[in-house]
Structures are given as structure tokens and as C-alpha cells.
Design a protein around this motif. Structure first.
Motif, PDB file in Angstrom:
ATOM      1  N   UNK A 593      -5.138  -4.216  11.631  1.00 36.34           N
ATOM      2  CA  UNK A 593      -3.982  -4.911  11.090  1.00 36.34           C
ATOM      3  C   UNK A 593      -3.956  -5.370   9.712  1.00 36.34           C
ATOM      4  N   UNK A 594      -5.184  -5.643   9.332  1.00 34.15           N
ATOM      5  CA  UNK A 594      -5.466  -6.026   7.830  1.00 34.15           C
ATOM      6  C   UNK A 594      -4.989  -5.284   6.788  1.00 34.15           C
ATOM      7  N   UNK A 595      -4.758  -3.865   7.202  1.00 29.21           N
ATOM      8  CA  UNK A 595      -4.319  -2.733   6.313  1.00 29.21           C
ATOM      9  C   UNK A 595      -2.935  -2.282   6.170  1.00 29.21           C
ATOM     10  N   UNK A 596      -1.993  -3.235   7.104  1.00 22.44           N
ATOM     11  CA  UNK A 596      -0.810  -2.820   7.283  1.00 22.44           C
ATOM     12  C   UNK A 596       0.055  -3.482   5.814  1.00 22.44           C
ATOM     13  N   UNK A 597       1.002  -2.422   5.612  1.00 21.68           N
ATOM     14  CA  UNK A 597       1.510  -2.373   4.267  1.00 21.68           C
ATOM     15  C   UNK A 597       2.502  -3.809   4.501  1.00 21.68           C
ATOM     16  N   UNK A 598       2.462  -4.639   3.201  1.00 19.11           N
ATOM     17  CA  UNK A 598       3.403  -5.968   3.353  1.00 19.11           C
ATOM     18  C   UNK A 598       4.760  -5.502   2.809  1.00 19.11           C
TER      19      UNK A 598
END
Ligand code: WTA
Length: 650
Positions: A593-598
Motif C-alpha cells: 500500500x505504501x507505493x500506491x500512487x497519490x
């Protein structure tokens, strides 16, 4: 490759002129004075053998080293011929000295449950866990992957590996099945230590479920050792799976720590670089032990009565060096908190500090900025008088956040130490020693002992004061990485080959006339999102592995809390439509989840040179909502920029 970092707060840092002297009461009894630092720093460079021998002698060695350093660039061997054991030094040594009843770990769960392990108690469990690993057939040099929540068993498992000479590879519990499987396969681990689940914001997060799925793709795995944390239902393969608590109960409580060569590998920790594949940074026993021991003691001015809380998860290097190894080597009492900083509200950290009388807090700027956003009033409700020192790590801290930390959390009584270092450096490299040096908010500070930094151009020319350039280290140090696991060529190229003869850190920086180094940010394709390293190429390959994506380019955008946020420019595959929610979920599945594009910007073209190279510089400007600056004439179609700038993110 070098780019100007678009952060506004970086500008603020470079123009910052405040100097904060160590508070007098602190300075008066500090472990290290200015004079002492000057003398020892000089000695560490002029007579490194004498300096490092003295430090290493404070620890226990089963046989002495015959040579302090053997340097065959880019390969270093430290304390050559010596034998020691990390777990022995972190545990047995203190118990033998009569500290068995001292608290080693005070663990707190999100729901307020606490568990305390004394040094003797921790040693007992580590010995049992070591016997369990031996019984599962793990031998010295074998790799063991850990995929655990932040619970005492994480430290116990790391120390048990260290005790028998197994090489641990901790994979952050927030990483996905495929990230876990890749890391197990790269390390060829025999055993995976996981838990049924961990807790985050009141929810049980199924780790065993992910581990089961990963295990289908990891032929090297023979056993899974499972900690019962949540008590939830799990699938079970009786030939493969072993309950941690049952195995420990049956295991013998006697175990003599194995004498291991100084250069015996201690752990592998995967981190992002500028290519798609994470690097298995490999550390060894002796040098890493000496480095983390020294820096924890001196940077944090550690004393017997301190309660030390480093908020990092063991999935990151900060969690290795300063949540576990460094403080235990120093016989400190550690606080460990498994949970979110805002559970049940933004007062949680301050409540834990009050409850456990924490005296040293070490956390990341992203957390400080999030607290700052919620105002002074929340920390004001708690008794923070136990605090005497504050630390910051993981990304540049902007002067405003620094001042808030110093004023509101530290009550202008606690020195703030900003600490620059990396997964690769193993231990703190740049900082200000709390009683010895004034702080300059926003600047990481001065070199630790044995560290010889310089600022250089790409072609290796050394720069003078206040000139911006690349941060390099001019000589080896004990806790440096030894190689990239399974890819020594990549090690040579990425670190000592980029600029011949020096270690290339990948950071841009400048140094003022007093020698204080201010880090500007990465100069490669690595993002720093909430203090976590993410490779743009890793995220791009995750995106293009989705059928709807033809091509992707990922850049960072300055973010007031996270430092950087992830912006993805995505080219749609003919005949498909991009569903942003589905794409984010896909990146979560691929990496975590930490790499999910904002933000996702869907486009029909990317700014490319005629030779097909994507000009990320322009994408960063567009992501930041800035006007395009720079020469666009090399672009095949400069009109792309305008079209991208006019496309709203989804
Ligand atoms: C950044 C974390 C500015 C830097 C310990 C480095 C920092 C990368 C600081 C390493 C700091 C870390 N000031 N930048 N005090 N500390 N960084 O490997 O860009 O997760 O190269 O190690 O974080 O991240 P890593």
C-alpha cells in the motif's frame, strides 16, 4: 542524472540561519564534549586502527582480530580474523554483568496491552528460538525471512538468527505477497517466520495468508514458523508449518552463542535503488555491531536509566539498528509500539511517552509534520517531562518541523539530533552530538567518528563550502554494506564505481563553512515517501504489469506531510480504459500500500527526447504544478507538456 529538487522547504533549509546551542543543563553532563569529539574525530581519521580497536574492545570477542581493516576497494573486511556474536553482545553480556532483571523490551499494542521482557527473559526466549531454528535444520549462513508485525518476537527472531549465524532478511509486514515472494526467492530462504496476523487501526491484517500465497512461488522454503498474535483462523500445512509458541515450549533453554567470524553475514535488507529490482543490502557481524553500538551510545547520549523509543518498524534499517541492535548492545530499555500514531487519536505517541516515561524519542520528520498539523494543544495534554533527547531520521527535516519538535515536544530542554544515514551505511553517519555541537535546524550536521564526507561533482571534483553537489564518503567505515546479495557487480557499480575511489550515497547536499552538511534529497530515481525509500522504476514496472497500462512514468511531488508523494503518468493500452481505483489496488498487490500512487495522470503521450528517453525533469515540474523550466527543444513533441499540465489527476 542530477536534478534540482523541487521542494520548497529545501529552499527554506538552504536559507536557514538559526543556530540552537545545546541546552546548558544537558551540556553540563553530556557524554561527549566538544573537545572530546574533536580529539576523537581526529584520531578516528589519523589512527583508525587505534580508534576502532578501542571501541570494539568494549564488546565481547570470542577471539581477537589480527587486523582492524583490510581494504581492497570496494571490498572491506573489518576486525579481520576476529570472532564474536551479536546476540551474545546484546544479551548474554548484560545478563553476565548482573543486568538480567533490567527491562530490555517494553512492548505496547495498539489496544494498550503491554508486555515487558527483561534481559534474562529475552535471552531465554532467544535461546529457545535459536534451538527451534537449529531443529528445523537451519545452519550458519542459511537465510531466514521474517514477515512479522512489530512485536517482541520480531526482535527475538532476529537475535535467534544472529545467535546461530543464520542470515535474517526482514520484509516489512506492509509489503505485498509478490514483494515477499521476490525477496524470499532472491535470498533463497529456507525458513519464513511470520504471524497469523498483525493489528493496524483495530483491524487484523492477515500475514499468514500472504505468506501462504507467497510460499506457492518460493520453492526454497521448507518451513514456516508462525507466531500466534491475533488468534485468528489460519490455513495449516502440517508438514511445513510450525507454531512458534509450541516449538519454543518444547525447545531446550540452553544454547551457547556461536562464535562467528567478524565478516560472517548478519542480515540482508532489501531497499529500493534506481532500477526496478530491490537491492539486498548485506551487512556483516563485527563492523555493523561496532557501528551501531558506538552510535547509539554517543549520538543518543545513552545512560543506564534511559527509556529509548525508536518508532521505526523492524522492516526498515532504522528498526534494525536503533529499534533492536544498537540499544540492546548498550543494555538500554527499549519501547516498542505496534500501532498507528493516530490510534485512537493524534495524542498516542505522547500518551506512550507519559506512560512509559520515555526519555529518548527517535522518529521521522513525516510523523513530526503530521503531529504539527494537529496543533500544540494535543501534546500539551500529556506529561512529556521524562524526555531529554529527540532524534530525527529518514528524510530531510524542514526547519519549521525541527523548531516545532524542539519547542513543543522538547520544551526547549531536549537537544534535537538530526541523523543522516542509509540502509547501506548501517549506522548514523552525520549528526550533531547532543552536548557537543549546536544544531542548525534543517542541517544533518557533522560526521560521526571515522566518517570522511565530501561534496563532489559527477566527475569527482571536490567542491568548496556552500557549493551544492553529490555527497560522498571518502573511506570505508565498519558498518558499511559489504555487497548486494547475489550481485556483487551491482554493488561495485552503484557505490564505489559511480565516482571512482569514493562511496556514492545517491544524495545531493551542500556543506557550510562550519562543516555542517545539509541534505537536499536523492539525485537518483528513488523517492522518499513518509521516510520510506521507493524506486520510481519499481512502481513503474508494477503499473505496466497491469493490462490497461502501455507505459508509465513515476515522479515525486513535494508533500507537506509525507515529504514526497507518488505521481504516476500513465499511457493507456489501446482498447483499454484505466480504472484509477483498480490501478492503485494493483500497485498495492504488486508492492504494498505504501507505493500506491497519490495522483494518476492519464495521458496519450509522455515527454520524450528523440532518442526515446522520458524527461522526468519536466514531469516533476508538471506534478508540482509549476511552470515548465528548462530547454524543451530536445523533446520530440514539446506540445505534450502543455497537454499533460492541463490534464487533471485522478
Ligand atoms: C534520506 C534510512 C535527510 C536520504 C536511515 C538517504 C535523510 C535515504 C536523512 C536513506 C536525514 C535519511 N536527512 N535525508 N537525516 N536520513 N535520509 O536507506 O536520502 O531508508 O539516502 O535509510 O533517506 O534511506 P534508508
Amino acid at each position: 542524472m542530477t536534478h534540482t529538487n523541487p521542494h520548497d522547504h529545501i529552499d527554506a533549509m538552504l536559507h536557514e540561519t538559526r543556530v540552537i546551542a545545546p541546552p546548558e543543563a544537558f551540556r553540563a553532563r553530556a557524554r561527549v564534549t566538544r573537545e572530546e569529539y574533536d580529539r576523537r574525530y581526529r584520531q578516528s581519521l589519523d589512527e583508525p586502527d587505534v580508534f576502532w580497536s578501542e571501541v570494539a574492545s568494549e564488546l565481547h570477542w570470542m577471539s581477537p582480530w589480527s587486523q582492524v581493516l583490510d581494504w581492497q576497494e570496494p571490498h572491506a573486511r573489518w576486525f579481520v580474523g576476529g570472532q564474536t556474536n551479536m546476540a551474545y553482545n546484546a544479551l548474554d553480556r548484560h545478563v553476565a554483568a548482573g543486568l538480567g532483571d533490567k527491562r530490555a523490551i517494553v512492548w505496547e499494542a495498539e489496544d494498550g496491552e503491554t508486555r515487558t521482557l527483561t534481559y534474562a527473559g529475552l535471552l531465554r526466549e532467544v535461546k529457545q528460538a535459536a534451538n527451534v531454528l537449529l531443529k528445523l535444520g537451519v545452519q550458519a549462513g542459511d537465510r531466514v525471512t521474517l514477515y512479522l508485525p512489530l512485536i517482541p518476537e520480531a526482535a527475538i527472531a532476529m537475535l535467534a538468527c544472529a545467535r546461530i549465524g543464520a542470515v535474517h532478511s526482514v520484509v516489512f509486514g506492509g509489503f505485498s505477497v509478490s514483494a515477499l515472494a521476490d525477496r524470499i526467492n532472491d535470498a533463497q530462504s529456507k525458513v519464513l517466520i511470520t504471524a497469523d496476523a498483525g493489528y493496524r487501526r483495530g483491524q487484523a491484517v492477515g500475514l499468514k495468508k500472504n505468506a501462504d500465497e507467497a510460499a506457492r512461488q518460493t520453492p526454497s522454503l521448507e518451513h514456516m514458523l508462525v507466531v500466534r498474535r491475533a488468534g485468528c483462523e489460519v490455513e495449516w500445512q502440517p508438514q511445513r508449518d510450525v507454531w512458534w509458541h509450541e516449538a519454543l515450549e518444547q525447545a531446550g533453554g540452553e544454547h551457547a552463542a556461536a562464535p562467528l567470524d567478524s565478516e560472517h553475514p548478519l542480515f540482508i535488507l532489501y531497499t529500493s535503488g534506481s532500477t526496478g529490482k530491490p537491492k539486498g543490502v548485506q551487512h556483516t557481524t563485527g563492523g555493523y555491531m561496532v557501528g551501531t553500538y558506538l552510535t547509539t551510545g554517543e549520538v543518543f547520549d545513552l545512560r543506564d536509566e534511559d527509556v529509548f523509543w525508536c518508532t521505526a518498524d523492524v522492516g526498515w534499517v532504522t528498526g534494525h539498528s536503533y529499534s533492536v541492535y544498537g540499544p540492546l548492545l548498550n543494555g538500554a530499555t527499549i519501547v516498542m509500539y505496534e500501532g498507528a500514531p493516530n490510534q485512537p487519536d493524534w495524542g498516542r505517541f505522547w500518551q506512550i511517552i507519559e506512560k512509559h516515561r520515555v526519555s529518548i524519542l527517535y522518529t521521522a520528520p513525516t510523523a513530526i509534520r503530521a503531529f504539527m498539523q494537529h496543533g500544540d494543544e494535543i501534546p500539551g495534554r500529556y506529561d512529556l517531562s521524562s524526555l531529554r533527547l529527540l532524534g530525527s531520521v529518514g528524510e530531510p527535516i524542514n526547519p519549521e518541523a525541527w523548531m516545532w519538535y524542539w519547542r513543543v515536544i522538547g520544551g526547549e530542554r531536549c537537544p534535537v539530533v538530526d541523523t543522516w544515514w542509509q540502509t547501506e551505511t548501517g549506522a548514523i553517519m552525520l549528526t550533531t552530538l547532543p552536548g557537543a555541537h549546536p544544531s542548525k535546524p534543517g542541517s544533518a550536521g557533522l560526521p560521526m567518528y571515522g566518517v570522511e564526507p565530501a561534496l563532489m561533482t559527477r566527475d569527482g571534483q571536490e567542491l568548496g563550502p556552500d557549493e551544492g553537489g553529490l555527497l560522498v564518503i571518502k573511506r570505508p567505515w565498519p558498518s558499511m554494506l559489504r555487497t548486494i546479495y547475489g550481485d556483487d557487480e551491482r554493488y561495485r557499480k552503484s557505490y564505489w564505481g559511480e565516482i571512482p575511489g569514493v562511496y556514492f550515497a545517491g544524495d545531493g547536499a551542500r556543506r557550510d563553512v562550519d562543516g555542517y552538511v545539509t541534505i537536499v534529497g536523492r539525485v537518483d530515481d528513488v523517492l522518499n515517501v513518509s521516510g520510506h525509500r521507493l524506486g520510481t522504476m519499481e512502481i513503474e514496472s508494477a503499473l505496466v504489469s497491469h493490462p490497461s497500462v502501455a507505459e508509465a512514468a513515476v515522479v515525486g511531488k513535494p508533500d507537506p506531510v509525507k515529504g514526497e508523494s507518488v505521481v504516476a503518468f500513465v499511457l493507456v493500452q489501446d482498447g483499454f480504459e484505466v480504472d484509477p481505483a483498480e490501478l492503485r489496488a494493483h500497485v498495492s498487490r504488486e508492492i504494498g500500500a505504501l507505493a500506491r500512487p497519490d495522483a494518476i495522470i492519464i495521458s496519450s503521450a509522455l515527454p520524450k527526447t528523440r532518442s526515446g528517453k522520458i524527461m522526468r525533469r519536466f514531469l516533476r515540474q508538471i506534478a508540482a504544478g509549476k511552470a515548465i523550466e528548462g530547454d524543451t527543444s530536445t523533446l520530440e513533441d514539446p506540445g505534450v507538456l502543455e497537454r499533460l499540465a492541463a490534464t487533471p489527476p485522478v
